[in-house]
Design a protein around this motif. Structure first.
Motif, PDB file in Angstrom:
ATOM      1  N   ALA A  88       0.815  -1.207   0.000  1.00 35.10           N
ATOM      2  CA  ALA A  88       0.000   0.000   0.000  1.00 35.10           C
ATOM      3  C   ALA A  88       0.854   1.265   0.000  1.00 35.10           C
ATOM      4  CB  ALA A  88      -0.914   0.019   1.224  1.00 35.10           C
ATOM      5  N   PRO A  89       0.412   2.285  -0.700  1.00 30.42           N
ATOM      6  CA  PRO A  89       1.105   3.584  -0.637  1.00 30.42           C
ATOM      7  C   PRO A  89       0.947   4.205   0.739  1.00 30.42           C
ATOM      8  CG  PRO A  89      -0.951   3.783  -1.851  1.00 30.42           C
ATOM      9  CD  PRO A  89      -0.766   2.323  -1.576  1.00 30.42           C
ATOM     10  N   LEU A  90       1.885   5.099   1.074  1.00 28.12           N
ATOM     11  CA  LEU A  90       1.856   5.812   2.347  1.00 28.12           C
ATOM     12  C   LEU A  90       1.659   7.302   2.108  1.00 28.12           C
ATOM     13  CD1 LEU A  90       4.839   4.079   4.166  1.00 28.12           C
ATOM     14  CD2 LEU A  90       2.455   4.062   4.951  1.00 28.12           C
ATOM     15  N   PRO A  95     -13.083  -5.206   4.869  1.00 36.31           N
ATOM     16  CA  PRO A  95     -11.692  -5.128   5.315  1.00 36.31           C
ATOM     17  C   PRO A  95     -10.896  -4.055   4.575  1.00 36.31           C
ATOM     18  CG  PRO A  95     -12.353  -7.408   5.039  1.00 36.31           C
ATOM     19  CD  PRO A  95     -13.459  -6.574   4.471  1.00 36.31           C
ATOM     20  N   ALA A  96      -9.978  -3.429   5.313  1.00 36.69           N
ATOM     21  CA  ALA A  96      -9.091  -2.427   4.734  1.00 36.69           C
ATOM     22  C   ALA A  96      -7.638  -2.885   4.880  1.00 36.69           C
ATOM     23  CB  ALA A  96      -9.332  -1.073   5.401  1.00 36.69           C
ATOM     24  N   VAL A  97      -6.704  -1.961   4.672  1.00 36.52           N
ATOM     25  CA  VAL A  97      -5.297  -2.296   4.477  1.00 36.52           C
ATOM     26  C   VAL A  97      -4.702  -3.154   5.600  1.00 36.52           C
ATOM     27  CG1 VAL A  97      -4.572  -0.053   5.432  1.00 36.52           C
ATOM     28  CG2 VAL A  97      -3.019  -1.333   3.951  1.00 36.52           C
ATOM     29  N   ASN A 132      -6.947   0.729   0.539  1.00 35.41           N
ATOM     30  CA  ASN A 132      -5.558   0.293   0.413  1.00 35.41           C
ATOM     31  C   ASN A 132      -4.614   1.483   0.511  1.00 35.41           C
ATOM     32  OD1 ASN A 132      -3.651  -1.882   0.019  1.00 35.41           O
ATOM     33  ND2 ASN A 132      -3.227  -0.996  -1.980  1.00 35.41           N
ATOM     34  N   LEU A 133      -4.682   2.164   1.646  1.00 38.04           N
ATOM     35  CA  LEU A 133      -3.842   3.324   1.891  1.00 38.04           C
ATOM     36  C   LEU A 133      -3.498   3.367   3.370  1.00 38.04           C
ATOM     37  CD1 LEU A 133      -2.595   6.042   0.892  1.00 38.04           C
ATOM     38  CD2 LEU A 133      -4.771   7.114   1.492  1.00 38.04           C
ATOM     39  N   ALA A 134      -2.215   3.587   3.663  1.00 37.17           N
ATOM     40  CA  ALA A 134      -1.776   3.757   5.042  1.00 37.17           C
ATOM     41  C   ALA A 134      -1.086   5.112   5.161  1.00 37.17           C
ATOM     42  CB  ALA A 134      -0.829   2.631   5.458  1.00 37.17           C
ATOM     43  N   GLY A 135      -0.726   5.487   6.390  1.00 35.16           N
ATOM     44  CA  GLY A 135      -0.077   6.768   6.591  1.00 35.16           C
ATOM     45  C   GLY A 135       1.064   6.656   7.588  1.00 35.16           C
ATOM     46  N   TRP A 136       1.945   7.655   7.563  1.00 34.13           N
ATOM     47  CA  TRP A 136       3.029   7.698   8.538  1.00 34.13           C
ATOM     48  C   TRP A 136       3.062   9.060   9.184  1.00 34.13           C
ATOM     49  CZ3 TRP A 136       7.985  10.334   8.313  1.00 34.13           C
ATOM     50  CH2 TRP A 136       8.111  11.199   7.213  1.00 34.13           C
TER      51      TRP A 136
END
Length: 208
Positions: free
Chosen positions: A72-74, A123-125, A94-98
């Motif tokens: 997944a992209p961040l 469901p997600a990432v 399908n996206l996460a973060g930092w």
């Protein structure tokens, strides 16, 4: 406020990372996300002392966890007006973060990656995050064309009222990573009542 390296951060709120409304029943049936076992909460002896040399800071662009099919992209996350860590848009499964005001993954300190366990459609990432085992590989692509490779030290679940802020967000003397999503018990009235937290440390890097 909690300390994450040189930046202040509040605990990720339970409801911010999960909708759960698509679940049937009480959230404990076959559609509930997996939760870590007690055995995965015990790090290997000496694991806290070993790590690869730290990398120069560089923003991350993607997270991959092959064992649970995450690729997944961040996006960068900041603090919400409430003081809690902001989260990716719930509609983006399908996206996460930092946490971009904190440590970049691979550099010395505690880097934080967060993502949804589900949304209103399913469901997600990080739905399967609780199924990870100690030793599992997590890869973070970075803007400097390197891939930071981490090994999982422990996977734990905490209730919101007993969330160990210092343990999760506290400064580290080596390159470490936390991956966080919602977990624990679930009810229709309150949603998920805790968080799954993956603890990992840098084991190496390679060109992307």
């Amino acid at each position: 406020m909690r300390r994450l390296g040189d930046a202040a951060i509040a605990a990720v709120t339970v409801m911010a990372l999960a909708a759960g409304v698509w679940l049937l029943g009480d959230g404990t049936g076959p559609h509930a996300p997996p939760q870590p076992s007690a055995a995965e909460g015990r790090p290997e002896p000496g694991a806290e002392h070993s790590a690869a040399p730290a990398l120069d800071p560089s923003p991350p662009t993607r997270v991959r966890i092959p064992a649970i099919h995450v690729n997944a992209p961040l996006m960068g996350l900041s603090l919400a007006p409430s003081g809690s860590l902001d989260v990716p848009p719930p509609a983006e499964k399908n996206l996460a973060g930092w946490y971009e005001a904190g440590t970049a993954p691979g550099s010395t300190g505690t880097a934080v990656v967060a993502g949804h366990v589900d949304n209103t459609e399913g469901p997600a990432v990080f739905y399967d995050l609780g199924a990870l085992k100690r030793g599992t590989t997590i890869e973070i692509d970075r803007e400097d064309a390197t891939i930071a490779v981490f090994a999982v030290d422990a996977v734990e679940v905490y209730s919101a009222k007993n969330f160990p802020d210092e343990k999760v967000y506290g400064a580290a003397a080596r390159p470490e990573l936390r991956v966080i999503t919602c977990g624990g018990g679930y009810s229709k009235s309150t949603g998920y009542q805790g968080n799954v937290v993956v603890f990992a440390h840098l084991t190496g890097s390679r060109p992307s």
